[in-house]
Design an enzyme around this catalytic site. Structure first.
Site, mmCIF file in Angstrom:
data_model
loop_
_atom_site.group_PDB
_atom_site.id
_atom_site.type_symbol
_atom_site.label_atom_id
_atom_site.label_comp_id
_atom_site.label_asym_id
_atom_site.label_seq_id
_atom_site.Cartn_x
_atom_site.Cartn_y
_atom_site.Cartn_z
ATOM 1 N N GLU A 1 0.849 -1.199 0.000
ATOM 2 C CA GLU A 1 0.000 0.000 0.000
ATOM 3 C C GLU A 1 0.879 1.242 0.000
ATOM 4 O OE1 GLU A 1 -2.430 2.615 -0.493
ATOM 5 O OE2 GLU A 1 -3.440 0.674 -0.291
ATOM 6 N N CYS B 1 -12.821 3.946 1.502
ATOM 7 C CA CYS B 1 -13.899 3.981 2.489
ATOM 8 C C CYS B 1 -13.491 4.705 3.761
ATOM 9 C CB CYS B 1 -14.355 2.559 2.814
ATOM 10 S SG CYS B 1 -15.663 2.486 4.051
ATOM 11 N N LYS C 1 -17.473 10.609 5.178
ATOM 12 C CA LYS C 1 -18.736 11.083 4.602
ATOM 13 C C LYS C 1 -19.880 10.949 5.595
ATOM 14 C CE LYS C 1 -21.317 8.322 2.931
ATOM 15 N NZ LYS C 1 -21.260 7.781 1.586
#
Length: 501
Positions: free
Chosen positions: A80, A88, A96
């Site tokens: 990564e 997400c 969000k």
């Protein structure tokens, strides 16, 4: 060979005859060298480290699969380049939902509190920066939890961008890793339209970089990200315009949902420009000016947000170089078991372009780990009847087929529809009103529930239980046999009596 040596000199690689001692790596030149090496049949460059399972992508799906595989005693590496948790956790669902909560709370304080006997003096203030600071600290804690969980599972985290450089081989910052099994779970990224001035806008990623609330906003798009972003902006006090190509938002949802949500978006204070696309964007001293294909020039705004879809994050991954099968939009093609066309290489999540939801990637990743390392060769994810929600105001819950899909699959004569529309009890006390709509789509004489759709207060939390029922093949009679919980909106699903004519 002379051409190969010249490339090696550019990459600052010492050469001893036909043997390369690789002391530094330059990705673009290296890929050329790999192609040249293969053309002259030189021995492949050996990997520095080998794993049983190597995962590209530290998002929800990749981490879930890596940790589950590690439970079975295999060696696992995870590559990564950014923060752990993927879209997400960092620029999607989690932050969000925090902003959704804030917008929802402000709406209730401004419009509903007085109807419940609570007096508020003046406008409800909004300290965007304070909210963002707490939100980002929460996300950072989650990043740390992911790292600790991987450490506890003995998954080796490799920092950097991974690229395929051969059969089951990946290079990361000059080091080559190999594995018996490789999973590609690198996710997706926001797409941008090809129009003049596109660079003056931001995407949903950029939304989470805003340090202060913009006064004027234009959001472009009609999907769930566009709807959620527009209503968050409006709920937190920004003058918001939403530009959509059609006449309704969320056109892939059942019509009862798309029509009802479009009405509620307008009621929440968002100005919708229907049947338009953006022709051009210009940045002026007064702000960002958007010109529509209708010829209308919108007033200057502080922020333009593109929410026109997402694209797979496969650029620079080396998929084409190893002849991995990909769709026309760059998604990796897989079968029902997440297999690519290359043996021992798998893909799942948004990079495949199917049911692009975090829990779907997690479920697929865990099942893949069981199939590969837990002697469950037939295990796979069932992509039918996946529940999903949209955090609009009010929220949406949906599972199964839309009415249009059910008619196409089974014929109109074999479909029975039950639906209702009402104002929930919460709004019995308020001047402000939000509707709730619910719909059951049933198949055949046995009336098996093949679709369940709802929009309204609390619908996001209702869906999980109903999702289990639909997944188990519940019929309308099963719904009717369940005693209602009163007073709730959810009881409507078990008390509907009359089918739509």
């Amino acid at each position: 060979m002379a051409h190969l040596k010249s490339m090696i000199k550019l990459a600052r690689f010492p050469v001893y005859g036909n043997t390369l001692v690789l002391t530094a790596w330059k990705t673009n030149i290296f890929s050329q060298i790999v192609r040249s090496l293969s053309s002259i049949n030189m021995p492949p460059v050996p990997a520095t480290k080998h794993f049983d399972y190597l995962v590209l992508g530290g998002g929800s799906g990749g981490i879930a699969s890596a940790r589950r595989a590690a439970e079975f005693g295999v060696s696992v590496g995870l590559i990564e380049s950014a923060r752990l948790g993927g879209t997400c956790v960092n620029v999607g669902c989690v932050p969000k939902k925090v902003m959704y909560y804030a917008a929802n709370l402000r709406e209730e304080m401004m419009h509903d509190a007085r109807d419940y006997g609570m007096e508020l003096q003046g406008e409800v203030g909004m300290e965007w920066g304070k909210l963002v600071e707490k939100r980002d600290a929460y996300v950072e804690r989650l990043n740390g939890i992911y790292q600790r969980n991987l450490d506890n599972s003995k998954v080796e985290v490799i920092r950097g961008w991974g690229k395929f450089v051969g059969e089951k081989k990946v290079i990361v910052d000059g080091t080559i890793y190999s594995a018996d099994h490789i999973l590609v779970a690198v996710g997706g990224k926001p797409a941008l339209p090809a129009i003049p001035g596109v660079e003056h806008g931001i995407t949903s990623d950029g939304f989470f970089e805003l340090k202060e609330r913009p006064s004027r906003v234009v959001v472009v798009g009609a999907g769930y990200i566009a709807v959620e972003m527009a209503q968050i902006f409006a709920g937190l006090g920004s003058a918001t315009t939403l530009a959509i190509r059609g006449q309704t938002v969320l056109r892939s949802f059942d019509t009862i949902i798309s029509e009802a949500v479009t009405e509620e978006v307008v009621h929440s204070g968002v100005d919708i420009k229907k049947g338009v696309t953006v022709a051009s964007v210009e940045k002026t001293a007064d702000g960002i000016v958007v010109t529509l294909d209708s010829g209308e020039v919108l007033p200057p705004v502080d922020v333009l947000l593109w929410a026109v879809g997402r694209a797979p994050n496969t650029e620079g991954l080396g998929c084409k170089e190893i002849n991995m099968s990909m769709g026309k939009h760059g998604h990796i093609e897989v079968d029902d078991f997440q297999n690519t066309n290359l043996g021992g290489v798998y893909a799942l999540g948004d990079v495949c372009g199917k049911a692009e939801l975090t829990p779907v990637a997690i479920a697929a990743g865990r099942r893949l780990a069981h199939r590969l390392f837990d002697n469950q060769p037939d295990l796979k994810l069932d992509y039918n009847n996946i529940p999903s929600v949209v955090f609009s105001h009010p929220p949406i819950g949906s599972i199964g087929l839309t009415e249009k899909e059910a008619v196409q699959n089974f014929g109109e004569e074999n479909i029975t529809i039950y639906e209702t529309k009402f104002s929930p009890m919460y709004h019995a006390m308020t001047t402000r009103k939000q509707n709730t709509v619910m719909k059951l789509i049933c198949k055949g004489k046995e009336q098996t529930v093949v679709g369940l759709h709802m929009m309204g207060r609390g619908c996001d939390e209702m869906l999980q239980g109903f999702g289990v029922a639909v997944k188990m093949g519940a019929t309308k009679a099963d719904f009717d046999s369940c005693v209602a919980i009163h007073p709730t909106s959810s009881e409507e699903f078990v008390t509907m009596r009359n089918a739509r004519k």
